[in-house]
Design an enzyme around this catalytic site. Sequence first.
Site, PDB file in Angstrom:
ATOM      1  N   PRO A  91       0.832  -1.415  -0.110  1.00 23.43           N
ATOM      2  CA  PRO A  91       0.043  -0.030  -0.190  1.00 23.43           C
ATOM      3  C   PRO A  91       0.784   1.449   0.048  1.00 23.43           C
ATOM      4  O   PRO A  91       0.293   2.463  -0.269  1.00 23.43           O
ATOM      5  CB  PRO A  91      -0.798  -0.054   1.335  1.00 23.43           C
ATOM      6  CG  PRO A  91      -0.515  -1.306   2.008  1.00 23.43           C
ATOM      7  CD  PRO A  91       0.609  -2.187   0.998  1.00 23.43           C
ATOM      8  N   GLU A 118       2.896  -7.403   8.540  1.00 20.97           N
ATOM      9  CA  GLU A 118       2.991  -6.041   8.460  1.00 20.97           C
ATOM     10  C   GLU A 118       3.971  -5.604   7.326  1.00 20.97           C
ATOM     11  O   GLU A 118       4.594  -4.624   7.191  1.00 20.97           O
ATOM     12  CB  GLU A 118       3.552  -5.613   9.763  1.00 20.97           C
ATOM     13  CG  GLU A 118       2.863  -5.907  10.853  1.00 20.97           C
ATOM     14  CD  GLU A 118       1.523  -5.022  10.899  1.00 20.97           C
ATOM     15  OE1 GLU A 118       1.159  -4.110  10.507  1.00 20.97           O
ATOM     16  OE2 GLU A 118       0.276  -5.777  10.982  1.00 20.97           O
ATOM     17  N   ARG A 156      -3.977  -7.134 -20.642  1.00 21.95           N
ATOM     18  CA  ARG A 156      -4.914  -6.715 -21.714  1.00 21.95           C
ATOM     19  C   ARG A 156      -4.152  -5.565 -22.460  1.00 21.95           C
ATOM     20  O   ARG A 156      -4.866  -5.123 -23.579  1.00 21.95           O
ATOM     21  CB  ARG A 156      -6.034  -6.114 -21.001  1.00 21.95           C
ATOM     22  CG  ARG A 156      -6.215  -5.329 -20.139  1.00 21.95           C
ATOM     23  CD  ARG A 156      -7.230  -5.014 -19.266  1.00 21.95           C
ATOM     24  NE  ARG A 156      -8.579  -4.502 -20.358  1.00 21.95           N
ATOM     25  CZ  ARG A 156      -8.716  -3.428 -20.770  1.00 21.95           C
ATOM     26  NH1 ARG A 156      -7.626  -2.292 -20.685  1.00 21.95           N
ATOM     27  NH2 ARG A 156      -9.769  -3.208 -21.621  1.00 21.95           N
ATOM     28  N   ASP A 171     -11.218   2.440 -24.225  1.00 21.14           N
ATOM     29  CA  ASP A 171     -11.098   2.066 -22.609  1.00 21.14           C
ATOM     30  C   ASP A 171     -11.640   3.556 -22.087  1.00 21.14           C
ATOM     31  O   ASP A 171     -11.306   4.498 -22.210  1.00 21.14           O
ATOM     32  CB  ASP A 171      -9.856   1.780 -21.873  1.00 21.14           C
ATOM     33  CG  ASP A 171      -9.451   0.258 -22.433  1.00 21.14           C
ATOM     34  OD1 ASP A 171     -10.652  -0.400 -22.552  1.00 21.14           O
ATOM     35  OD2 ASP A 171      -8.576  -0.257 -21.999  1.00 21.14           O
TER      36      ASP A 171
HETATM   37 CL1  6GU Z   1      -0.539  -3.598  -3.488  1.00 21.17          CL
HETATM   38  N1  6GU Z   1      -0.975  -4.711  -1.111  1.00 21.17           N
HETATM   39  C1  6GU Z   1      -1.845  -4.713   0.134  1.00 21.17           C
HETATM   40  N2  6GU Z   1      -1.458  -5.521   1.063  1.00 21.17           N
HETATM   41  N3  6GU Z   1      -2.700  -3.682   0.453  1.00 21.17           N
HETATM   42  C2  6GU Z   1      -3.111  -2.804  -0.614  1.00 21.17           C
HETATM   43  C3  6GU Z   1      -2.126  -2.690  -1.987  1.00 21.17           C
HETATM   44  C4  6GU Z   1      -1.292  -3.506  -1.949  1.00 21.17           C
HETATM   45  N4  6GU Z   1      -2.565  -1.788  -2.679  1.00 21.17           N
HETATM   46  C5  6GU Z   1      -3.493  -1.161  -2.067  1.00 21.17           C
HETATM   47  N5  6GU Z   1      -3.757  -1.720  -0.732  1.00 21.17           N
END
Ligand code: 6GU
Length: 233
Positions: A91, A118, A156, A171
């Site tokens: 994230p 984590e 794609r 798209d």
């Molecule tokens: Cl790439 N991984 C995780 N665990 N949570 C996320 C993410 C990735 N992208 C958004 N939330």
Amino acid sequence: MSTPVVEFDVITLFPGMLTGFFSESMIGRARTAGLIRAEAHNLRDFTTDRWHITDDRPFGGGAGMVMKPEPLARAIDSLRRPGTTVIYLTPDGEPFSTPLAREFAQIPHLLMVSGHYEGIDERIRETRIDREVSIGDYVLTNGTLAAAVLIDAISRQVPGVLGEEKSLTQDSFHHSLLGFPQYTRPVEFEGRAVPEVLLSGNHGEIERWRHSRQLEKTRQRRPDILSKTIQPS
Ligand code: 6GU
């Protein structure tokens, strides 16, 4: 069979999450056709201890567990080759987008590392990860679905994966605009008619109508992307 255009390997604790995704629909067909290769690898197979341990408590304390460096190093080193780009799904990575999907579609081998708990030991990020990518501002329990999202969006972009090549240019996001409304038969459904212009056969008119619908929807829903191309009036 000829060499696939893009090859994907995913290192994950949950390879089963990808089995349906790899075999169904367009991705399944693209693999059968040899346009792409996609495989999941269980991180547990790269442990050497009797209990197949992949995580441990964080130095310095705190909640949760951290993925140990040794199994990840062994997995990455055994799957990478010259020209591989190693992507860590996290994230706190770079936001994923169509431009990034197009860029990754030019790379012959993508090795994706899915994190759990984590996250992974920082030294793996320093020594073996080339790119860090996020699929949005929310937190998933692990990165495996994020890896699937990348593989879908990248595949794609590979010539031949979509039926008609022109579908790509229509798209949402292609010209930094959202999509236009689509209709099929019947002409009237629950008292609601298909817009007259779409039945007219006038392709210039249809194109102008679709573009105006795209502009309007983008202005309403995503003024942030509209401001990147056309200045709103
Ligand atoms: Cl790439 N991984 C995780 N665990 N949570 C996320 C993410 C990735 N992208 C958004 N939330």
